[in-house]
Design an enzyme around this catalytic site. Sequence first.
Site, PDB file in Angstrom:
ATOM      1  N   ASP A   1       3.060   0.524   7.639  1.00  0.00           N
ATOM      2  CA  ASP A   1       3.116  -0.165   8.926  1.00  0.00           C
ATOM      3  C   ASP A   1       4.489  -0.123   9.589  1.00  0.00           C
ATOM      4  O   ASP A   1       4.624  -0.586  10.725  1.00  0.00           O
ATOM      5  CB  ASP A   1       2.702  -1.631   8.752  1.00  0.00           C
ATOM      6  CG  ASP A   1       1.246  -1.788   8.348  1.00  0.00           C
ATOM      7  OD1 ASP A   1       0.521  -0.775   8.337  1.00  0.00           O
ATOM      8  OD2 ASP A   1       0.838  -2.926   8.030  1.00  0.00           O
TER       9      ASP A   1
ATOM     10  N   ARG B   1       3.091   1.432 -16.388  1.00  0.00           N
ATOM     11  CA  ARG B   1       3.135   2.850 -16.026  1.00  0.00           C
ATOM     12  C   ARG B   1       4.566   3.306 -15.745  1.00  0.00           C
ATOM     13  O   ARG B   1       4.798   4.279 -15.040  1.00  0.00           O
ATOM     14  CB  ARG B   1       2.239   3.100 -14.806  1.00  0.00           C
ATOM     15  CG  ARG B   1       0.794   2.660 -15.065  1.00  0.00           C
ATOM     16  CD  ARG B   1      -0.109   2.890 -13.878  1.00  0.00           C
ATOM     17  NE  ARG B   1      -0.401   4.317 -13.711  1.00  0.00           N
ATOM     18  CZ  ARG B   1      -0.086   5.036 -12.650  1.00  0.00           C
ATOM     19  NH1 ARG B   1       0.550   4.461 -11.637  1.00  0.00           N
ATOM     20  NH2 ARG B   1      -0.379   6.305 -12.576  1.00  0.00           N
TER      21      ARG B   1
ATOM     22  N   ALA C   1       0.801  -1.228   0.000  1.00  0.00           N
ATOM     23  CA  ALA C   1       0.000   0.000   0.000  1.00  0.00           C
ATOM     24  C   ALA C   1       0.833   1.277   0.000  1.00  0.00           C
ATOM     25  O   ALA C   1       0.713   2.110  -0.911  1.00  0.00           O
ATOM     26  CB  ALA C   1      -0.945  -0.021   1.204  1.00  0.00           C
ATOM     27  N   ALA C   2       1.675   1.461   1.005  1.00  0.00           N
ATOM     28  CA  ALA C   2       2.414   2.713   1.105  1.00  0.00           C
ATOM     29  C   ALA C   2       3.430   2.856  -0.028  1.00  0.00           C
ATOM     30  O   ALA C   2       3.525   3.919  -0.661  1.00  0.00           O
ATOM     31  CB  ALA C   2       3.124   2.802   2.455  1.00  0.00           C
TER      32      ALA C   2
ATOM     33  N   CYS D   1      -5.922  -6.369   4.601  1.00  0.00           N
ATOM     34  CA  CYS D   1      -7.100  -6.375   5.471  1.00  0.00           C
ATOM     35  C   CYS D   1      -8.144  -7.375   4.995  1.00  0.00           C
ATOM     36  O   CYS D   1      -8.996  -7.819   5.771  1.00  0.00           O
ATOM     37  CB  CYS D   1      -7.721  -4.985   5.529  1.00  0.00           C
ATOM     38  SG  CYS D   1      -6.592  -3.696   6.109  1.00  0.00           S
TER      39      CYS D   1
ATOM     40  N   SER E   1       0.589  -4.464  -4.185  1.00  0.00           N
ATOM     41  CA  SER E   1      -0.630  -3.641  -4.180  1.00  0.00           C
ATOM     42  C   SER E   1      -1.878  -4.464  -3.888  1.00  0.00           C
ATOM     43  O   SER E   1      -2.824  -4.500  -4.661  1.00  0.00           O
ATOM     44  CB  SER E   1      -0.777  -2.917  -5.523  1.00  0.00           C
ATOM     45  OG  SER E   1       0.254  -1.985  -5.707  1.00  0.00           O
TER      46      SER E   1
END
Length: 469
Positions: free
Chosen positions: A299, A84, A23-24, A57, A53
């Site tokens: 995290d 990308r 995520a981050a 959760c 990605s």
Amino acid sequence: MSMSRTSGSGGALERLVVIGGDAAGMSAASQARRLRGPDELEIVAFERGHFASYSACGIPYWVGGDVPDRDRLVARTPEEHRERDIDLRMRTEVTEIDVAGARVRSRELDTGTEAWTSYDKLVIATGARPVRPELPGIDAPGVHGVQTLDDGQALLDTLERTEGRRAVVVGAGYIGVEMAEALINRGYEVTVVNRGKEPMSTLDPDMGRLVHTAMEGLGITMVDDAEVTKVLTGDDGRVRAVVTDDAEYPADVVVLGIGVRPETALARAAGLPVGDHGGLLTDLAMRVRGQENIWAGGDCVEVLDLVSGSERHIALGTHANKHGQVIGTNVGGGYATFPGVVGTAVSKVCDLEIARTGLREKDAHRAGLRFEAVTVESTSRAGYYPGAEAMTVKMLAERRTGRLLGVQIVGREGAAKRVDVAAVALTAGMTVERMTTLDLGYAPPFSPVWDPVLVAARKAMAKVRAGAS
């Protein structure tokens, strides 16, 4: 290793290196790419797992069968990132950060090939790792921590191979409770061994008791105030039981839900600053303190608690994605900040919804705050409307000032997301008296005339006033 690079226009081409592909890390890479094209910024990202990605959760719901397909948890594949112009290198682990030399050493896990990669800007997004206590038998086959998609796949593989139907979950925090539900959904006999007096230590014990009762109602055996001392194995070397000081619980599979710790070994070895909770320390722009060209998020960092004013470690995907957006904006030439959190989290066990934001009683005591606490019973809809469900709301308010300090909610459908009202009030620094005037939406299918959160605010206001007189 390439030390000199030029862009298509002949200028210097900067390189951003990202450690961690979830995520981050990938939010930061993607946002930086939106702001700066490949002719200005080269982006290289390293991920040691098989997936990038993805929604960690969602793993308990995949394991439990609510999400039927693992790929549904993947927001963007490695191929999509590469399209990308993000050079995402999977199954490649960064083993060293050389801050003075502005480079990282990586190792391809499948081949063992090692290489150094230089950077102009570095993002550390190494996440967290499940707590795995050093106990006899803890590494036996059949004992699983669940933090990544690789972990989830390994657990599913075990569940499909195992003939027995007895599961022990060690720990009763968010992961423990969610995994207990997942295993119940898969037809397992589930025992939860928890060293706390009640499940969900993120709640006060009186609210945790409501969760305990609901879990037992689902057929889960709850063992509270118990410490696991060892894991027993059978003749085949696989797990067969979990042992506490005074009992033994048969197990064909064990899931560790004890919590997570920041994965900061790399950063520590590089001499980067970590806090009391083991997470990297950053400024408001998510730049690692004392460093000009190193950022960190997700995290593996500690964040400011806006209510208590102290640093905390909270492992949530919501924060990680926001961190990534802030970092990517700053790396891309813009400016953004992450001011902090109020500690909002929601979960569920079957149809019981659990929510909290702000401080628990022990948090408030630790912060030196004097407070009043109230608890109210209410319903999710007007009492006469079909489907109205009971909920319990607990609220903490600062004595004398009436400033809201925290809210906990346990109830059925419609309970958990009510915590968002409290989260906004906490962020705005509202008093409980001011909360009672909030213009919230009302109709019998959605709420009683007085929303349960506002009922709690009224009761807290009265107690604050009584204490001040």
